[in-house]
Scaffold this active site. Structure first.
Site, PDB file in Angstrom:
ATOM      1  N   TYR A  33      41.815 -15.260  52.222  1.00  0.00           N
ATOM      2  CA  TYR A  33      40.708 -14.485  52.794  1.00  0.00           C
ATOM      3  C   TYR A  33      39.407 -15.113  52.306  1.00  0.00           C
ATOM      4  O   TYR A  33      39.126 -15.094  51.108  1.00  0.00           O
ATOM      5  CB  TYR A  33      40.784 -13.031  52.334  1.00  0.00           C
ATOM      6  CG  TYR A  33      41.892 -12.229  52.972  1.00  0.00           C
ATOM      7  CD1 TYR A  33      41.616 -11.315  53.992  1.00  0.00           C
ATOM      8  CD2 TYR A  33      43.217 -12.382  52.569  1.00  0.00           C
ATOM      9  CE1 TYR A  33      42.631 -10.563  54.573  1.00  0.00           C
ATOM     10  CE2 TYR A  33      44.243 -11.641  53.146  1.00  0.00           C
ATOM     11  CZ  TYR A  33      43.940 -10.741  54.150  1.00  0.00           C
ATOM     12  OH  TYR A  33      44.946 -10.003  54.732  1.00  0.00           O
ATOM     13  N   HIS A  81      55.537 -12.551  49.892  1.00  0.00           N
ATOM     14  CA  HIS A  81      54.276 -12.990  49.301  1.00  0.00           C
ATOM     15  C   HIS A  81      53.936 -12.100  48.116  1.00  0.00           C
ATOM     16  O   HIS A  81      53.904 -10.876  48.230  1.00  0.00           O
ATOM     17  CB  HIS A  81      53.142 -12.932  50.330  1.00  0.00           C
ATOM     18  CG  HIS A  81      53.112 -14.116  51.239  1.00  0.00           C
ATOM     19  ND1 HIS A  81      51.945 -14.613  51.786  1.00  0.00           N
ATOM     20  CD2 HIS A  81      54.102 -14.920  51.693  1.00  0.00           C
ATOM     21  CE1 HIS A  81      52.223 -15.660  52.540  1.00  0.00           C
ATOM     22  NE2 HIS A  81      53.521 -15.856  52.495  1.00  0.00           N
ATOM     23  N   TYR A 107      46.462  -3.062  49.180  1.00  0.00           N
ATOM     24  CA  TYR A 107      47.040  -4.077  50.073  1.00  0.00           C
ATOM     25  C   TYR A 107      48.554  -3.930  50.165  1.00  0.00           C
ATOM     26  O   TYR A 107      49.131  -4.061  51.261  1.00  0.00           O
ATOM     27  CB  TYR A 107      46.692  -5.477  49.556  1.00  0.00           C
ATOM     28  CG  TYR A 107      46.828  -6.556  50.612  1.00  0.00           C
ATOM     29  CD1 TYR A 107      45.718  -7.002  51.324  1.00  0.00           C
ATOM     30  CD2 TYR A 107      48.066  -7.123  50.901  1.00  0.00           C
ATOM     31  CE1 TYR A 107      45.849  -7.992  52.290  1.00  0.00           C
ATOM     32  CE2 TYR A 107      48.203  -8.088  51.864  1.00  0.00           C
ATOM     33  CZ  TYR A 107      47.101  -8.523  52.564  1.00  0.00           C
ATOM     34  OH  TYR A 107      47.226  -9.504  53.539  1.00  0.00           O
ATOM     35  N   PRO A 159      41.862  -5.235  61.471  1.00  0.00           N
ATOM     36  CA  PRO A 159      43.030  -5.943  60.935  1.00  0.00           C
ATOM     37  C   PRO A 159      42.842  -6.518  59.541  1.00  0.00           C
ATOM     38  O   PRO A 159      43.804  -7.023  58.959  1.00  0.00           O
ATOM     39  CB  PRO A 159      43.263  -7.052  61.960  1.00  0.00           C
ATOM     40  CG  PRO A 159      41.924  -7.284  62.587  1.00  0.00           C
ATOM     41  CD  PRO A 159      41.260  -5.943  62.618  1.00  0.00           C
ATOM     42  N   LYS A 207      46.917  -3.073  57.957  1.00  0.00           N
ATOM     43  CA  LYS A 207      47.432  -1.715  57.822  1.00  0.00           C
ATOM     44  C   LYS A 207      48.019  -1.128  59.099  1.00  0.00           C
ATOM     45  O   LYS A 207      48.723  -0.109  59.030  1.00  0.00           O
ATOM     46  CB  LYS A 207      46.299  -0.789  57.331  1.00  0.00           C
ATOM     47  CG  LYS A 207      45.917  -1.033  55.884  1.00  0.00           C
ATOM     48  CD  LYS A 207      46.926  -0.450  54.948  1.00  0.00           C
ATOM     49  CE  LYS A 207      46.828  -1.005  53.558  1.00  0.00           C
ATOM     50  NZ  LYS A 207      47.621  -2.196  53.310  1.00  0.00           N
TER      51      LYS A 207
END
Length: 391
Positions: free
Chosen positions: A201, A72, A385, A293, A297
């Protein structure tokens, strides 16, 4: 039994550490309280940072990940019925992430360990870590109904937040930092292809939602729900209806529905145990820290811990210097606290608090607008991220 490194716990941290040590020519024994089937089916994280992907490949455990994992190059943020894509490689100098479930990582590492590694004992319950402050720590354990002792030069506790390793560090020598959030995630697995090719998200006034995936045919989705929610109290159509509301956009995007095969609720908390080392006992992964979550991580932090330990022990063997081992806790905690900060930022950015005021709601939207309009703000998110570097 005797070994150089006794590893308590055969999650991804313990299994990867055993592989790294094997490749370095250092012997170890892994003790796991559950059976193999449980470890290989335990649903957990699914996002691997660039650094984790690189470590698995270098360890010889990346073959199936590269064939079946889903690379991704970004995520999508949704808010106020709008969509904004964060392009990771463009913002980070080429870094990205991989969608590959923790269950699959464990299967790959277990196969390698049983084929060419040291002993891996399933249904071997660690009862206590003893003499951690001495040069000869030991793990007392029960296997096949018989108590035994594993004599070690070092013990690494990868046995989670409720395991015996953490309890072996004297309370007077520890500090605990934690935060519990007043909401959780209702998560589902569904037999339906993902409705988007990257993670979504979504911040909505009704609560957060996440669109993720486990494979091209299986979707993983989450809803923010009140703390203590019973997953079975939600009907399947009720879940899909709520997901549809929270993901709704002005451009006609459609959420595909399918058969839900699993429901569960994940609590949200942040937890750091300091120090991560006591004598010759070293904590790694969830034994030392928990993150919500939202930032993806948890598994990646565990990888950073065991990479740090393996490098430090190899350095001591090769140079005679224990400096890196002695600095283990300090070294790991620098990365841990950056990940805790990032996870907290992502959580407070996207989850409306149950008691949020209109002012706080507008601040969330302003923070999202900032990310969508500022390359600097967007870069900070992308760097966090895709992962903080291993020292």
């Amino acid at each position: 039994m005797r070994t150089t490194v006794g590893i308590v716990g055969a999650g991804p941290a313990g299994l990867l550490l055993a592989r790294l040590l094997h490749n370095a020519g250092i012997d170890s024994v892994v003790l796991e309280s559950r059976d193999r089937a449980y470890v290989e089916q335990r649903q957990r994280a699914g996002i691997l940072e660039q650094g984790t992907v690189d470590v698995l490949r270098a360890a010889g455990a990346g073959g199936r990940m590269d064939r079946e994992g889903l690379p991704h190059d970004g995520i999508e943020l949704r808010f106020a019925r709008r969509r904004h894509r964060v392009d990771f490689p463009a913002l980070t100098g080429g870094r990205s992430v991989m969608v590959y479930a923790q269950t699959e990582v464990c299967k790959d590492l277990i196969a390698l360990q049983l084929e060419a590694g040291g002993p891996l004992l399933f249904e071997a319950e660690a009862l206590a870590v003893e003499d951690a402050g001495t040069d000869h720590p030991r793990v007392r354990f029960r296997h096949q109904g018989v108590e035994d002792v594993l004599e070690c030069d070092y013990v690494v506790g990868c046995d989670g937040s409720w395991g015996v390793a953490r309890r072996a560090i004297p309370a007077a020598a520890t500090r605990v930092f934690e935060r519990t959030y007043p909401f959780g995630w209702l998560g589902i697995l569904a037999d339906v292809p993902p409705s988007h090719d990257e993670l979504v998200y979504a911040r909505h006034d009704r609560g957060f939602a996440l669109l993720s995936m486990r494979s091209p045919a299986v979707s993983r989705l989450y809803l923010q729900v009140p703390e203590g929610t019973d997953a079975q109290a939600w009907g399947d159509e009720e879940i899909w209806d709520e997901l549809e509301r929270r993901f709704e956009t002005d451009d006609g995007w459609k959420l595909e529905r399918g058969r839900i095969t699993q429901k569960s609720v994940t609590p949200m908390r942040s937890h750091v145990h300091e120090p991560m080392r006591h004598g010759r006992l070293f904590l790694a992964g969830d034994a030392a820290h928990i993150v919500p979550p939202t930032g993806a991580k948890g598994l990646n932090l565990a990888v950073g811990d065991v990479v740090t330990f393996a490098r430090a022990l190899t350095h001591q063997r090769d140079t005679g210097s224990a400096a890196l081992l002695e600095a283990y806790s300090e070294t790991c905690l620098r990365r841990v606290w950056q990940a805790e900060r990032f996870s907290y930022d992502m959580t407070t950015l996207l989850h409306p608090a149950p008691d949020a005021t209109p002012f706080e709601d507008r601040l969330q939207l302003a923070r999202l607008e900032r990310i969508a309009s500022s390359r600097a703000a967007e870069t900070d998110l992308a760097e966090g991220y895709t992962g903080f570097p291993f020292e």
